[in-house]
Design an enzyme around this catalytic site. Structure first.
Site, short mmCIF file in Angstrom:
data_model
loop_
_atom_site.label_atom_id
_atom_site.label_comp_id
_atom_site.label_asym_id
_atom_site.label_seq_id
_atom_site.Cartn_x
_atom_site.Cartn_y
_atom_site.Cartn_z
CG HIS A 52 -2.02 -0.97 1.18
ND1 HIS A 52 -3.10 -0.91 2.02
CD2 HIS A 52 -2.23 -2.05 0.38
CE1 HIS A 52 -3.93 -1.89 1.76
NE2 HIS A 52 -3.42 -2.61 0.77
CD GLU A 54 -1.76 4.21 3.52
OE1 GLU A 54 -2.90 4.46 3.93
OE2 GLU A 54 -1.53 3.40 2.58
CB CYS A 82 -6.46 -0.28 5.44
SG CYS A 82 -4.77 -0.92 5.20
CB CYS A 85 -1.76 1.50 6.21
SG CYS A 85 -1.50 0.73 4.58
#
Length: 156
Positions: A52, A54, A82, A85
């Site tokens: 992801h 992040e 999420c 993360c």
């Protein structure tokens, strides 16, 4: 004013993700006014569910600063983090998180749960949501509209 500048950098990275066929989310890590980490969503291209935006930005910052702890850093991300993360952000001891669009389906900064304010955890980050939310949200909505239009069964 500086927050908008860094969020615009994250939006540029989100556009890079879209061009690569990824969900358009971008992130930057800033320390003392300098961008020390950049990332955009890459789970499809990297065959990595943890890739992801992040996570990619945190990895980049950790390498650049030679430290997995980022206690004086701010993370700017175009979509509410999420749970995965949020956990990585908390483990990195990031001081502040600024996100653009809320995520009512998987958001872990208040959208579904709020891990950043969970009293039982040993670290907490200051969180600000909604910065350039219209631009961030439009980018994601348009991406999924185009995908559904091209192949509506793909997203069921």
């Amino acid at each position: 004013m500086q927050d908008e500048y860094y969020m615009n950098l994250a939006l540029g990275l989100a556009r890079d993700a879209a061009l690569a066929g990824e969900v358009p989310v971008g992130a930057v890590v800033v320390s003392e006014g300098a961008v020390v980490g950049r990332g955009f969503n890459q789970p499809i291209g990297r065959h990595d569910p943890s890739a992801h935006a992040e996570i990619m930005a945190l990895r980049d910052a950790g390498r650049r600063l030679s430290n997995y702890r980022l206690p004086e850093c701010t993370l700017y991300v175009t979509l509410e983090p999420c749970a995965m993360c949020a956990g990585a952000i908390l483990h990195a001891r990031v001081k502040r998180v600024v996100y653009g669009a809320a995520d009512p389906k998987t958001g872990a900064a208040g959208g579904v749960v709020n891990l950043f304010h969970e009293g039982r955890l040993n670290h907490h980050a200051e969180v600000q949501g909604g910065l350039l939310s219209e631009e961030c949200g439009t980018l994601i909505r348009d991406f999924f509209r185009r995908r559904r239009g091209a192949n509506p069964a793909h997203l069921t």
